[in-house]
Enzyme design. Structure first.
Site, PDB file in Angstrom:
ATOM      1  N   PHE A 131       0.851  -1.191   0.000  1.00  0.00           N
ATOM      2  CA  PHE A 131       0.000   0.000   0.000  1.00  0.00           C
ATOM      3  C   PHE A 131       0.882   1.235   0.000  1.00  0.00           C
ATOM      4  O   PHE A 131       1.735   1.391   0.874  1.00  0.00           O
ATOM      5  CB  PHE A 131      -0.931   0.010   1.220  1.00  0.00           C
ATOM      6  CG  PHE A 131      -1.836   1.219   1.236  1.00  0.00           C
ATOM      7  CD1 PHE A 131      -2.972   1.264   0.436  1.00  0.00           C
ATOM      8  CD2 PHE A 131      -1.527   2.326   2.017  1.00  0.00           C
ATOM      9  CE1 PHE A 131      -3.802   2.382   0.438  1.00  0.00           C
ATOM     10  CE2 PHE A 131      -2.353   3.451   2.016  1.00  0.00           C
ATOM     11  CZ  PHE A 131      -3.491   3.470   1.234  1.00  0.00           C
ATOM     12  N   ASP A 214       9.152   2.520   1.499  1.00  0.00           N
ATOM     13  CA  ASP A 214       8.023   3.275   2.035  1.00  0.00           C
ATOM     14  C   ASP A 214       7.895   2.963   3.524  1.00  0.00           C
ATOM     15  O   ASP A 214       7.383   1.921   3.908  1.00  0.00           O
ATOM     16  CB  ASP A 214       6.753   2.876   1.265  1.00  0.00           C
ATOM     17  CG  ASP A 214       5.510   3.589   1.779  1.00  0.00           C
ATOM     18  OD1 ASP A 214       5.581   4.248   2.831  1.00  0.00           O
ATOM     19  OD2 ASP A 214       4.451   3.476   1.114  1.00  0.00           O
ATOM     20  N   LYS A 243       2.843   9.797   8.285  1.00  0.00           N
ATOM     21  CA  LYS A 243       2.101   9.382   9.493  1.00  0.00           C
ATOM     22  C   LYS A 243       2.601  10.014  10.814  1.00  0.00           C
ATOM     23  O   LYS A 243       2.178  11.092  11.141  1.00  0.00           O
ATOM     24  CB  LYS A 243       2.022   7.865   9.568  1.00  0.00           C
ATOM     25  CG  LYS A 243       1.093   7.321   8.455  1.00  0.00           C
ATOM     26  CD  LYS A 243       0.474   5.982   8.744  1.00  0.00           C
ATOM     27  CE  LYS A 243      -0.740   5.758   7.873  1.00  0.00           C
ATOM     28  NZ  LYS A 243      -0.498   4.963   6.678  1.00  0.00           N
TER      29      LYS A 243
HETATM   30  C1  LIG Z   1      -0.833   5.250   5.163  1.00  0.00           C
HETATM   31  C2  LIG Z   1       0.187   4.878   4.173  1.00  0.00           C
HETATM   32  C3  LIG Z   1       0.370   5.630   2.990  1.00  0.00           C
HETATM   33  C4  LIG Z   1      -0.528   6.777   2.597  1.00  0.00           C
HETATM   34  O1  LIG Z   1      -0.490   7.820   3.532  1.00  0.00           O
HETATM   35  P1  LIG Z   1      -1.597   8.983   3.485  1.00  0.00           P
HETATM   36  O2  LIG Z   1      -1.066  10.006   4.451  1.00  0.00           O
HETATM   37  O3  LIG Z   1      -2.900   8.374   3.917  1.00  0.00           O
HETATM   38  O4  LIG Z   1      -1.656   9.487   2.103  1.00  0.00           O
HETATM   39  C5  LIG Z   1       1.394   5.251   2.143  1.00  0.00           C
HETATM   40  N1  LIG Z   1       2.205   4.212   2.430  1.00  0.00           N
HETATM   41  C6  LIG Z   1       2.052   3.475   3.554  1.00  0.00           C
HETATM   42  C7  LIG Z   1       2.976   2.347   3.823  1.00  0.00           C
HETATM   43  C8  LIG Z   1       1.029   3.781   4.454  1.00  0.00           C
HETATM   44  O5  LIG Z   1       0.873   3.036   5.551  1.00  0.00           O
END
Ligand SMILES: *Cc1c(COP(=O)(O)O)cnc(C)c1O
Length: 382
Positions: A131, A214, A243
């Protein structure tokens, strides 16, 4: 009218609602508008690592709000400069260049653009169940949530996590970057194997692709080290963060090695790197370091694991725990159990259809974790 009535009238319904109105928070606790107290194992989806209403962050925000809230990237700013230096000093060696944005999806979107600009290629290789966000570029590199939005960016290939042969076949002359999470969050709390990440690094080097890691969810002490990369001795070309970076304030960041090419006008953001968010981030990061939240995530995660796996309810298939990133995979759908936990005043998250995900603030106490364990055992044993 209540918040529920107002939101039901006006909110574009994109979220599966849980039926309560949250009005206040403190450390790992939240309160609803009826005065009920909850233990928060969602932390705003992994945002509140330093705890809700953290007083150090609150003070930094209030102070900075009276000094300067906005300042575009064409001007230097004291808070921004300090934050960039702090991030570079905490990241794996060589990630010295920083771009600041406002969310996780903006950080992965930026990474995809930079990988294309640097390599002159357009292909992306990412993992199934990965994700990376919901804007169109990030969504193109995300396995789920995409059906209604095709056609997305061409050239995105999905490979099964931890299968080195499949990765080897997928990375080619047209691959701008391989993008991976060290532990898949939304995808069910599934860790990458160290050998797999090492192979990704090697394949990218051999074939002229960039490695994007990520750490939007795993960063900022969540998995027991400041960044999860450290545990794998992994140095990506681009590290994506968001986050928990700023104690709950919206912010994202991209850290780049010197291989990454940008250039004037290549990218930008109106709000990115604003002094208010930077001040919050500096306060949150200093709090993490002062209170050694990485060690705390490690200890409390191990404590949870000992307490919970002692008597594992029969409907649990697997428990995956990396610091305070915890996935409890069930043999059936997770949603009814999330709702049952809510009735026991414990807030938790799904991660795919069958996984209960716990991402509590890292300041959660052992006795609060005991309460969570008891609630889980009760709910999962009925
Ligand atoms: C939550 C998340 C995102 C997206 O972050 P947003 O601030 O909601 O756009 C991208 N990569 C990972 C691994 C995430 O957990």
């Amino acid at each position: 009218m209540t918040a529920r009535e107002l939101e039901e009238r006006h909110a574009l319904e994109v979220y599966p609602r849980r039926g309560i109105s949250i009005v206040r928070g403190e450390d790992a606790r939240l309160w609803d508008d009826q005065g009920n107290e909850y233990l928060d194992c969602a932390a705003g989806v992994g945002v509140a690592n330093v705890g809700h209403a953290n007083p150090v962050v609150a003070t930094a925000l209030a102070d900075q709000a009276r000094v300067l809230v906005t300042c575009p990237g064409i001007f230097y700013n004291d808070q921004r400069g300090q934050l960039m230096e702090k991030l570079a000093s905490l990241a794996p060696a060589g990630l010295e260049k920083v771009f600041l944005c406002n969310s996780g999806t903006e950080s992965t979107e930026t990474a995809i653009k930079l990988a294309r600009k640097t390599t002159g290629r357009s292909g992306m290789v990412t993992a199934m169940r990965g994700f990376h966000g919901r804007t169109l570029g990030s969504l193109s590199a995300t396995f789920k949530y995409r059906d209604a939005f095709e056609p997305l960016l061409p050239g995105c290939t999905f490979v099964p996590l931890n299968n080195i042969d499949k990765l080897d076949s997928a990375v080619g002359d047209d691959t701008a970057a391989v993008m991976l999470e060290t532990v898949q969050g939304e995808g069910g709390v599934r860790p990458a194997d160290p050998e797999y990440l090492a192979a990704a690094r090697r394949l990218c080097d051999e074939r002229g692709s960039l490695l994007i890691i990520d750490e939007v969810q795993t960063g900022f002490c969540r998995t027991g080290t400041f960044f999860s990369c450290e545990q794998f001795n992994l140095v990506p070309d681009i590290l994506c963060l968001a986050k928990s970076i700023a104690g709950g304030m919206p912010m994202g960041a991209v850290l780049c090695s010197e291989r990454v090419e940008a250039g004037i006008g290549v990218h930008g953001s109106t709000f990115g790197g604003n002094p208010l968010a930077c001040a919050a981030a500096l306060a949150a990061i200093n709090f993490m370091l002062e209170h050694d939240l990485a060690a705390r995530a490690n200890e409390r995660g191990a404590y949870f694991q000992r307490r919970f796996t002692g008597e594992l309810p029969a409907r649990v298939r697997d428990v995956r725990q990396i610091g305070l990133m915890i996935g409890i995979e069930l043999k059936e759908k997770a949603t009814p159990y999330l709702q049952a936990l809510l009735h026991r005043r414990v807030l938790a998250l799904p991660a795919g259809p069958t996984v209960i995900r716990l991402l509590p603030p890292l300041v959660i106490s052992e006795s609060q974790l005991d309460t969570v364990v008891t609630a889980l055992q009760d709910v999962l044993s009925v």
